[in-house]
Design a protein around this motif. Structure first.
Motif, PDB file in Angstrom:
ATOM      1  N   LEU A   1      35.357  16.013  34.749  1.00  0.00           N
ATOM      2  CA  LEU A   1      36.304  15.845  35.849  1.00  0.00           C
ATOM      3  C   LEU A   1      35.796  14.703  36.710  1.00  0.00           C
ATOM      4  N   ALA A   2      36.600  13.675  36.845  1.00  0.00           N
ATOM      5  CA  ALA A   2      36.196  12.506  37.625  1.00  0.00           C
ATOM      6  C   ALA A   2      37.157  12.327  38.778  1.00  0.00           C
ATOM      7  N   GLY A   3      36.650  11.840  39.867  1.00  0.00           N
ATOM      8  CA  GLY A   3      37.499  11.581  41.021  1.00  0.00           C
ATOM      9  C   GLY A   3      36.659  11.207  42.221  1.00  0.00           C
ATOM     10  N   ALA A   4      37.344  10.880  43.280  1.00  0.00           N
ATOM     11  CA  ALA A   4      36.686  10.488  44.522  1.00  0.00           C
ATOM     12  C   ALA A   4      35.953  11.692  45.122  1.00  0.00           C
ATOM     13  N   PRO A   5      34.974  11.431  45.968  1.00  0.00           N
ATOM     14  CA  PRO A   5      34.312  12.545  46.656  1.00  0.00           C
ATOM     15  C   PRO A   5      35.338  13.405  47.394  1.00  0.00           C
ATOM     16  N   SER A   6      35.130  14.700  47.373  1.00  0.00           N
ATOM     17  CA  SER A   6      36.000  15.678  48.042  1.00  0.00           C
ATOM     18  C   SER A   6      37.420  15.696  47.480  1.00  0.00           C
ATOM     19  N   SER A   7      37.576  15.338  46.199  1.00  0.00           N
ATOM     20  CA  SER A   7      38.915  15.348  45.602  1.00  0.00           C
ATOM     21  C   SER A   7      39.229  16.664  44.887  1.00  0.00           C
ATOM     22  N   GLY A   8      38.265  17.586  44.826  1.00  0.00           N
ATOM     23  CA  GLY A   8      38.541  18.890  44.248  1.00  0.00           C
ATOM     24  C   GLY A   8      37.907  19.152  42.897  1.00  0.00           C
ATOM     25  N   LYS A   9      36.963  18.326  42.485  1.00  0.00           N
ATOM     26  CA  LYS A   9      36.331  18.517  41.167  1.00  0.00           C
ATOM     27  C   LYS A   9      35.574  19.842  41.098  1.00  0.00           C
ATOM     28  N   THR A  10      34.767  20.117  42.092  1.00  0.00           N
ATOM     29  CA  THR A  10      34.009  21.370  42.105  1.00  0.00           C
ATOM     30  C   THR A  10      34.946  22.563  42.186  1.00  0.00           C
ATOM     31  N   THR A  11      35.954  22.484  43.022  1.00  0.00           N
ATOM     32  CA  THR A  11      36.913  23.585  43.147  1.00  0.00           C
ATOM     33  C   THR A  11      37.635  23.825  41.834  1.00  0.00           C
ATOM     34  N   THR A  12      38.033  22.780  41.150  1.00  0.00           N
ATOM     35  CA  THR A  12      38.711  22.924  39.861  1.00  0.00           C
ATOM     36  C   THR A  12      37.790  23.591  38.848  1.00  0.00           C
ATOM     37  N   ALA A  13      36.534  23.148  38.800  1.00  0.00           N
ATOM     38  CA  ALA A  13      35.568  23.752  37.873  1.00  0.00           C
ATOM     39  C   ALA A  13      35.342  25.221  38.223  1.00  0.00           C
ATOM     40  N   LEU A  14      35.221  25.516  39.507  1.00  0.00           N
ATOM     41  CA  LEU A  14      35.012  26.903  39.924  1.00  0.00           C
ATOM     42  C   LEU A  14      36.230  27.773  39.629  1.00  0.00           C
ATOM     43  N   GLN A  15      37.426  27.231  39.785  1.00  0.00           N
ATOM     44  CA  GLN A  15      38.636  28.008  39.481  1.00  0.00           C
ATOM     45  C   GLN A  15      38.708  28.325  37.990  1.00  0.00           C
ATOM     46  N   ALA A  16      38.333  27.369  37.153  1.00  0.00           N
ATOM     47  CA  ALA A  16      38.284  27.645  35.711  1.00  0.00           C
ATOM     48  C   ALA A  16      37.227  28.711  35.426  1.00  0.00           C
ATOM     49  N   ALA A  17      36.088  28.629  36.118  1.00  0.00           N
ATOM     50  CA  ALA A  17      35.035  29.630  35.952  1.00  0.00           C
ATOM     51  C   ALA A  17      35.529  31.007  36.376  1.00  0.00           C
ATOM     52  N   VAL A  18      36.308  31.078  37.452  1.00  0.00           N
ATOM     53  CA  VAL A  18      36.876  32.358  37.907  1.00  0.00           C
ATOM     54  C   VAL A  18      37.776  32.940  36.825  1.00  0.00           C
ATOM     55  N   ASN A  19      38.615  32.118  36.233  1.00  0.00           N
ATOM     56  CA  ASN A  19      39.519  32.608  35.193  1.00  0.00           C
ATOM     57  C   ASN A  19      38.749  33.103  33.968  1.00  0.00           C
ATOM     58  N   LEU A  20      37.717  32.375  33.578  1.00  0.00           N
ATOM     59  CA  LEU A  20      36.877  32.820  32.467  1.00  0.00           C
ATOM     60  C   LEU A  20      36.112  34.081  32.861  1.00  0.00           C
ATOM     61  N   TYR A  21      35.591  34.124  34.067  1.00  0.00           N
ATOM     62  CA  TYR A  21      34.863  35.290  34.572  1.00  0.00           C
ATOM     63  C   TYR A  21      35.741  36.549  34.467  1.00  0.00           C
ATOM     64  N   ASN A  22      36.984  36.421  34.892  1.00  0.00           N
ATOM     65  CA  ASN A  22      37.893  37.575  34.855  1.00  0.00           C
ATOM     66  C   ASN A  22      38.119  38.079  33.432  1.00  0.00           C
ATOM     67  N   ILE A  23      38.162  37.178  32.471  1.00  0.00           N
ATOM     68  CA  ILE A  23      38.297  37.588  31.066  1.00  0.00           C
ATOM     69  C   ILE A  23      37.034  38.304  30.604  1.00  0.00           C
ATOM     70  N   ILE A  24      35.880  37.769  30.967  1.00  0.00           N
ATOM     71  CA  ILE A  24      34.601  38.362  30.559  1.00  0.00           C
ATOM     72  C   ILE A  24      34.464  39.773  31.113  1.00  0.00           C
TER      73      ILE A  24
END
Length: 179
Positions: free
Chosen positions: A58-81
């Motif tokens: 995930l590439a983008g400017a600082p504070s563009s939401g890269k970490t949030t996007t990665a964490l949201q994907a992690a949340v979705n995977l976490y819920n499946i686990i």
């Protein structure tokens, strides 16, 4: 005597020699499973979300939401686990998510607010000092077969050990790119 095609021979030997499969794109792409990022636009751009078993940057400017996007994907995977896994996706209830915080800026309250339970052991956090330290650790964890997602936050903050140990002001061009 018939002449053998060297390209065909390389294709036939690739799986044995390099431990990889090679072939037509359609056969590879159809087996890909995806984890949603929670953002329909990003999921659409990626063809269904973050692909499992693939490297996604995930590439983008600082504070563009890269970490949030990665964490949201992690949340979705976490819920499946935690809901028992999904055999069709190859996700098991004892799988893990690994988060390498190279920026040393992860806010546990923010991850928790997104729905990522950071205390039950499914998500493991680390703050490695060098690029190699985290990459080697990730490789070892992945080899266990129990890791379904690894997040490196962020590539720009990954410092190669040679650079970390070098004298101040010493130029080490392209060492991070090579690693």
């Amino acid at each position: 005597m018939a002449k053998t095609d060297p390209f065909a021979k390389l294709l036939a030997d690739a799986d044995k020699k390099y431990n990889i499969s090679i072939g037509p794109m359609r056969g590879i792409a159809t087996d890909t499973k995806f984890i949603s990022t929670g953002n329909m636009s990003i999921d659409y751009a990626f063809g269904g979300g973050i692909p499992l078993g693939r490297i996604t940057e995930l590439a983008g400017a600082p504070s563009s939401g890269k970490t949030t996007t990665a964490l949201q994907a992690a949340v979705n995977l976490y819920n499946i686990i935690v809901s028992g896994g999904d055999p069709e996706m190859g996700i098991k209830p004892d799988d893990h998510i690994i988060y390498f915080d190279y920026e040393q800026a992860m806010d546990p309250d923010y991850a928790d607010a997104l729905g990522l339970n950071i205390d039950d052991g499914v998500v493991q956090f680390s703050q490695p000092d060098t690029l190699e330290e985290g990459a080697n650790y990730a490789r070892d964890l992945i080899k266990t077969g129990r890791v379904r997602m690894v997040i490196f936050d962020s590539l720009a903050a990954m410092t190669p050990s040679a650079k970390a140990e070098a004298d101040i002001g010493k130029s080490l061009p392209a060492i991070q790119a090579k690693l």
